[in-house]
Design a protein around this motif. Structure first.
Motif, PDB file in Angstrom:
ATOM      1  N   TYR A   1     -14.984  -5.854  -0.184  1.00  0.00           N
ATOM      2  CA  TYR A   1     -14.071  -5.994  -1.320  1.00  0.00           C
ATOM      3  C   TYR A   1     -14.709  -6.761  -2.468  1.00  0.00           C
ATOM      4  CZ  TYR A   1     -10.566  -4.479   2.046  1.00  0.00           C
ATOM      5  OH  TYR A   1      -9.870  -3.762   2.979  1.00  0.00           O
TER       6      TYR A   1
ATOM      7  N   ASN B   1      -9.761 -10.931   2.844  1.00  0.00           N
ATOM      8  CA  ASN B   1      -9.053  -9.826   2.219  1.00  0.00           C
ATOM      9  C   ASN B   1      -7.904 -10.480   1.457  1.00  0.00           C
ATOM     10  OD1 ASN B   1      -7.828  -7.484   1.464  1.00  0.00           O
ATOM     11  ND2 ASN B   1      -6.997  -6.996   3.487  1.00  0.00           N
TER      12      ASN B   1
ATOM     13  N   LYS C   1     -12.812  -1.402  10.555  1.00  0.00           N
ATOM     14  CA  LYS C   1     -13.780  -1.430   9.458  1.00  0.00           C
ATOM     15  C   LYS C   1     -15.202  -1.532  10.000  1.00  0.00           C
ATOM     16  CE  LYS C   1      -9.865  -1.705   7.496  1.00  0.00           C
ATOM     17  NZ  LYS C   1      -9.069  -2.392   6.563  1.00  0.00           N
TER      18      LYS C   1
ATOM     19  N   GLY D   1      -8.857   1.924  -3.499  1.00  0.00           N
ATOM     20  CA  GLY D   1      -7.708   1.027  -3.355  1.00  0.00           C
ATOM     21  C   GLY D   1      -7.638   0.476  -1.943  1.00  0.00           C
ATOM     22  N   ILE D   2      -6.818   1.086  -1.093  1.00  0.00           N
ATOM     23  CA  ILE D   2      -6.656   0.592   0.280  1.00  0.00           C
ATOM     24  C   ILE D   2      -8.013   0.612   0.999  1.00  0.00           C
ATOM     25  CG2 ILE D   2      -6.061   2.856   1.252  1.00  0.00           C
ATOM     26  CD1 ILE D   2      -3.987   1.306   3.039  1.00  0.00           C
ATOM     27  N   GLY D   3      -8.213  -0.372   1.857  1.00  0.00           N
ATOM     28  CA  GLY D   3      -9.470  -0.457   2.596  1.00  0.00           C
ATOM     29  C   GLY D   3      -9.475   0.501   3.760  1.00  0.00           C
TER      30      GLY D   3
ATOM     31  N   ARG E   1      -8.559  -5.565  -7.153  1.00  0.00           N
ATOM     32  CA  ARG E   1      -9.521  -5.477  -6.044  1.00  0.00           C
ATOM     33  C   ARG E   1     -10.072  -4.054  -5.987  1.00  0.00           C
ATOM     34  NH1 ARG E   1      -7.752  -5.259   0.195  1.00  0.00           N
ATOM     35  NH2 ARG E   1      -7.609  -3.072  -0.411  1.00  0.00           N
TER      36      ARG E   1
ATOM     37  N   LYS F   1      -3.464  -5.293  12.297  1.00  0.00           N
ATOM     38  CA  LYS F   1      -2.241  -5.380  11.479  1.00  0.00           C
ATOM     39  C   LYS F   1      -1.054  -5.706  12.386  1.00  0.00           C
ATOM     40  CE  LYS F   1       0.465  -2.533   8.249  1.00  0.00           C
ATOM     41  NZ  LYS F   1       0.480  -1.221   7.583  1.00  0.00           N
TER      42      LYS F   1
ATOM     43  N   TYR G   1     -13.125  -8.473   9.089  1.00  0.00           N
ATOM     44  CA  TYR G   1     -14.252  -8.017   8.260  1.00  0.00           C
ATOM     45  C   TYR G   1     -15.573  -8.693   8.625  1.00  0.00           C
ATOM     46  CZ  TYR G   1     -10.516  -5.839   5.682  1.00  0.00           C
ATOM     47  OH  TYR G   1      -9.431  -5.053   5.355  1.00  0.00           O
TER      48      TYR G   1
ATOM     49  N   PHE H   1       0.817  -1.217   0.000  1.00  0.00           N
ATOM     50  CA  PHE H   1       0.000   0.000   0.000  1.00  0.00           C
ATOM     51  C   PHE H   1       0.855   1.272   0.000  1.00  0.00           C
ATOM     52  CE2 PHE H   1      -2.932  -3.301   1.490  1.00  0.00           C
ATOM     53  CZ  PHE H   1      -3.921  -3.149   0.511  1.00  0.00           C
TER      54      PHE H   1
HETATM   55  C1  MLT Z   1      -6.370  -3.357   2.845  1.00  0.00           C
HETATM   56  O1  MLT Z   1      -6.657  -2.465   2.049  1.00  0.00           O
HETATM   57  O2  MLT Z   1      -6.095  -4.507   2.509  1.00  0.00           O
HETATM   58  C2  MLT Z   1      -6.396  -3.009   4.292  1.00  0.00           C
HETATM   59  O3  MLT Z   1      -6.922  -1.763   4.500  1.00  0.00           O
HETATM   60  C3  MLT Z   1      -5.094  -2.973   4.874  1.00  0.00           C
HETATM   61  C4  MLT Z   1      -5.174  -2.895   6.370  1.00  0.00           C
HETATM   62  O4  MLT Z   1      -6.245  -2.963   6.974  1.00  0.00           O
HETATM   63  O5  MLT Z   1      -4.102  -2.740   6.937  1.00  0.00           O
END
Ligand code: MLT
Length: 407
Positions: A346, A186, A248, A40-42, A385, A109, A217, A17
């Motif tokens: 996702y 993910n 999330k 992109g990034i979650g 994704r 993480k 998730y 990322f």
């Molecule tokens: C992702 O986009 O895969 C996640 O946001 C990464 C994360 O939660 O560190």
């Protein structure tokens, strides 16, 4: 002479990322007028639930008085939060998890990255492909792999998650010690049934292995038949550690609060084959290397379990799921194969071309950021994704632009 940990030299140049953020930054600099939509990034985009900010404010007010001030808190988290978690996230679903099996932290993480420290460097690791890069990179750093060749690290047991197995890996043929699983997944957004999860729990028991189950998730699961926790499977407490996050489920990516569940009976083995409980070891690590999440943040997290907090967090997730549904419908209309988007934020799309090339094309032609599947592993090549974390208006706009770009 001070020597570096050579295992770091095996890593890919930068974290996925960070690499994407750099590319997007360069693109924005070269095209300052271009409106970029980030799928992109979650990373969540909507405000924290009101119940959480109210609790956050009052906790800060408490801290502003000598009588309400708190210094170091318990490293494992305050009882008020651990109890709320155990009651609402587990006991309410029939999973017998108690408050003292919960370790509050500042992120899933960090926890999924740190947990491997408890195991020997020669532990054999099974990791899905595609995968959230943290599981793999932290094992590379720890020296559990050989070099990177042909898109894979030597020494890892890769669990291919492909269209053929509906993105749920089959049991490995080679015997692992540590197994990483993530559902809802993910990056693919796939889910696992209770029966499928049970085969993994049984396998771990038979093979003296341990499952690291990332359930970050789970809040996106709307299909009531799907398990939210691995502890809904009988016997899982002996062989599984679970990771959860408020990132999330309640918009805490910038606020930072998560937790890890280490059941008291969960065990690994010592050099003589004797059982060693993991709970005291993780507790030891946690107390040595971590000083707890701040009091106001834990009060904000506790508020997720109030009546108002539950409704507001559910609304938040429902908003992202509405976006996911829109993305999935538009992608289907375009004739692309995909999975995810129903019980997950996702959508994993079969791009049928090099995934970085697809990423560049979407950025250049549509001004939309996706995540190239290849960044998640060899099996991700050919995929991209899309994440549902943005406003509905931006997702609508992004899908119009994607349609035009792909026309
Ligand atoms: C992702 O986009 O895969 C996640 O946001 C990464 C994360 O939660 O560190």
């Amino acid at each position: 002479m001070i020597k570096i940990n050579e295992h770091y030299l095996k890593l890919q140049a930068s974290y996925l990322f960070s690499n994407i953020a750099k590319k997007v930054g360069e693109f924005q600099e070269a095209n300052p007028d271009k409106d970029i939509i980030r799928l992109g990034i979650g990373d969540v985009t909507r405000a924290l639930p009101q119940a959480c900010t109210d609790a956050f404010h009052s906790a800060i007010d408490e801290m502003a008085t000598d009588s309400g001030f708190r210094g170091y808190g318990p490293e494992q988290g305050y009882d008020f939060l651990r109890e709320a978690i155990a009651k609402n996230d587990f006991q309410a679903r029939g999973a017998d998890i108690s408050a003292d099996e919960i370790f509050v932290s500042d992120g899933a993480k960090c926890d999924t990255g740190n947990i491997q420290e408890l195991f020997t460097t020669d532990a054999k690791i099974a990791i899905p492909d595609p995968v959230y890069p943290v599981y793999l990179d932290t094992n590379v750093m720890a020296g559990r792999t050989g070099g990177f060749e042909d898109g894979r690290y030597k020494g890892i047991i890769y669990l291919d998650s492909t269209k053929e197995n509906n993105y749920v890996p089959s049991l490995p043929t080679e015997k692992p010690d540590l197994i990483y699983l993530c559902f809802p997944n993910n990056p693919t957004g796939s889910t696992i049934t209770k029966a499928e999860l049970k085969t993994w729990v049984d396998y771990a028991k038979e093979n003296q292995a341990l499952i690291l189950f990332d359930a970050a998730y789970e809040a996106f699961i709307r299909d009531e038949s799907l398990p939210k926790s691995i502890y809904e499977v009988e016997g899982a407490k002996e062989v599984a550690i679970e990771f959860r996050s408020f990132s999330k489920s309640a918009g805490f990516t910038g606020t930072r609060c998560a937790y890890t569940v280490v059941p008291k009976e969960c065990a690994a083995f010592d050099a003589k084959g004797g059982k060693q409980l993991i709970h005291p070891l993780w507790n030891r690590r946690h107390c040595t290397k971590f000083n707890g999440v701040s009091y106001p943040v834990q009060r904000a997290a506790e508020a997720v379990y109030s009546e108002a907090g539950k409704a507001q967090a559910r609304d938040l997730v429902a908003g992202y799921l509405k976006n996911a549904d829109l993305i999935a419908r538009e992608i289907k209309d375009l004739g692309y194969g995909f999975i995810g988007g129903d019980n997950s934020p996702y959508i994993w799309i079969e791009g049928n071309r090099d995934s970085w090339e697809f990423f560049d094309m979407l950025l250049n032609k549509a001004g939309v950021v996706c995540t190239p599947g290849a960044g998640f592993g060899k099996c991700g090549e050919g995929y991209i994704r899309l994440s549902a974390f943005n406003s509905y208006e931006n997702v609508e706009k992004a899908m119009i632009r994607i349609k035009e770009a792909l026309a």
